[in-house]
Design a protein around this motif. Structure first.
Motif, PDB file in Angstrom:
ATOM      1  N   ALA A 124      -9.968  14.042 -11.534  1.00 42.67           N
ATOM      2  CA  ALA A 124      -9.505  13.091 -12.550  1.00 42.67           C
ATOM      3  C   ALA A 124      -8.737  11.957 -11.879  1.00 42.67           C
ATOM      4  N   ILE A 125      -8.651  10.822 -12.573  1.00 40.95           N
ATOM      5  CA  ILE A 125      -7.786   9.730 -12.128  1.00 40.95           C
ATOM      6  C   ILE A 125      -6.356  10.073 -12.517  1.00 40.95           C
ATOM      7  N   LEU A 126      -5.455  10.023 -11.538  1.00 46.99           N
ATOM      8  CA  LEU A 126      -4.057  10.381 -11.790  1.00 46.99           C
ATOM      9  C   LEU A 126      -3.097   9.203 -11.694  1.00 46.99           C
ATOM     10  N   TYR A 127      -3.446   8.162 -10.889  1.00 44.69           N
ATOM     11  CA  TYR A 127      -2.472   7.107 -10.629  1.00 44.69           C
ATOM     12  C   TYR A 127      -3.092   5.718 -10.710  1.00 44.69           C
ATOM     13  N   LYS A 128      -2.285   4.795 -11.185  1.00 41.15           N
ATOM     14  CA  LYS A 128      -2.587   3.370 -11.101  1.00 41.15           C
ATOM     15  C   LYS A 128      -1.598   2.753 -10.124  1.00 41.15           C
ATOM     16  N   CYS A 129      -2.112   2.023  -9.127  1.00 35.78           N
ATOM     17  CA  CYS A 129      -1.255   1.445  -8.098  1.00 35.78           C
ATOM     18  C   CYS A 129      -1.633  -0.013  -7.843  1.00 35.78           C
ATOM     19  N   LYS A 130      -0.665  -0.771  -7.388  1.00 34.81           N
ATOM     20  CA  LYS A 130      -0.891  -2.153  -6.968  1.00 34.81           C
ATOM     21  C   LYS A 130      -0.875  -2.205  -5.442  1.00 34.81           C
ATOM     22  N   VAL A 131      -1.858  -2.900  -4.869  1.00 38.59           N
ATOM     23  CA  VAL A 131      -1.912  -3.068  -3.418  1.00 38.59           C
ATOM     24  C   VAL A 131      -0.937  -4.178  -3.035  1.00 38.59           C
TER      25      VAL A 131
END
Length: 248
Positions: free
Chosen positions: A179-186
């Motif tokens: 599953a997708i667990l995290y949203k992050c900004k590069v």
């Protein structure tokens, strides 16, 4: 379903101000659109008999050829119904997309955008490349990703091809989580780093900042497959617009 040929033409005319060119007397319905500076094609629409595409039947269907720069992404796409190896183009990084509704118009537009970026001149690439949404895999067998953000919201991660500072990455954690667990900004890219073993090769790192967490039962692999047409996540790949909107 009626062919999406005209919808494709309308899209490239509106977004890229491209002219639709008919270059061959022998194939009067073959249409090309290209960059105005380097003259490279970024798409060609053809009407082709199904049997010539390796499909059953002899009905004529419209297909759109676009170019990709990531062969792994191409191989993943070829597992999807309606996406085929590039017809009449020998190089392996082209694909043919059926325009009969098998592939959603939204995904077709995403692939046109990819082809446009891939074939653009270096100068144009710097101008046209907006911030992008990516899905990147994380394997808990090799890294404790579920606890990576316990004590910090900023970590270093393997940089995928094409990812730039300002992009958003959604971290998909492989089985048993799936599953997708995290949203992050590069926040930073091209950090020098050399590592290689039997399972992993790293040539550069990027820094990513945690923005959001998701429950493990929210964006599961089954949901990604059934609702968003994502059948595999083996490397960094673009997130469909509909999925990116749901993940906001």
């Amino acid at each position: 379903m009626e062919s999406l040929r005209q919808d494709v033409f309308d899209y490239v005319k509106k977004k890229y101000k491209s002219k639709i060119e008919y270059l061959w007397k022998r194939y009067p319905d073959y249409a090309v659109f290209r960059h105005d500076d380097n003259q490279k094609w970024y798409g060609i629409v053809m009407n082709v008999s199904r049997d010539k595409l390796g499909l059953s039947g002899t009905d004529v269907v419209d297909v759109l050829n676009v170019k990709l720069d990531d062969l792994m992404y191409r191989d993943i796409l070829l597992q999807q119904e309606g996406i085929l190896p590039g017809y009449h183009i020998s190089r392996g990084n082209w694909i043919s997309i059926l325009l009969d509704g098998t592939v959603s118009f939204e995904q077709i537009c995403d692939l046109i955008d990819t082809g446009y970026e891939v074939t653009a001149s270096a100068k144009k690439k710097q101008k046209i490349r907006p911030a992008k949404d990516w899905i990147i895999p994380a394997n808990p067998k090799y890294y404790d990703i579920e606890h990576a953000f316990d004590d910090t919201d900023l970590i270093e991660w393997k940089q995928g091809s094409g990812i730039r500072a300002g992009d958003t990455v959604y971290m998909y954690v492989a089985a048993p989580v799936s599953a997708i667990l995290y949203k992050c900004k590069v926040t930073e890219t091209d950090i020098p780093y050399q590592y290689q073993d039997n399972n992993l090769t790293i040539k550069a790192l990027m820094k990513i900042k945690l923005l959001k967490r998701y429950k493990p039962d929210k964006f599961t692999f089954d949901v990604l497959k059934e609702k968003y047409g994502i059948y595999a996540i083996r490397g960094p790949r673009s997130a469909p617009n509909s999925l990116a909107a749901a993940l906001k």
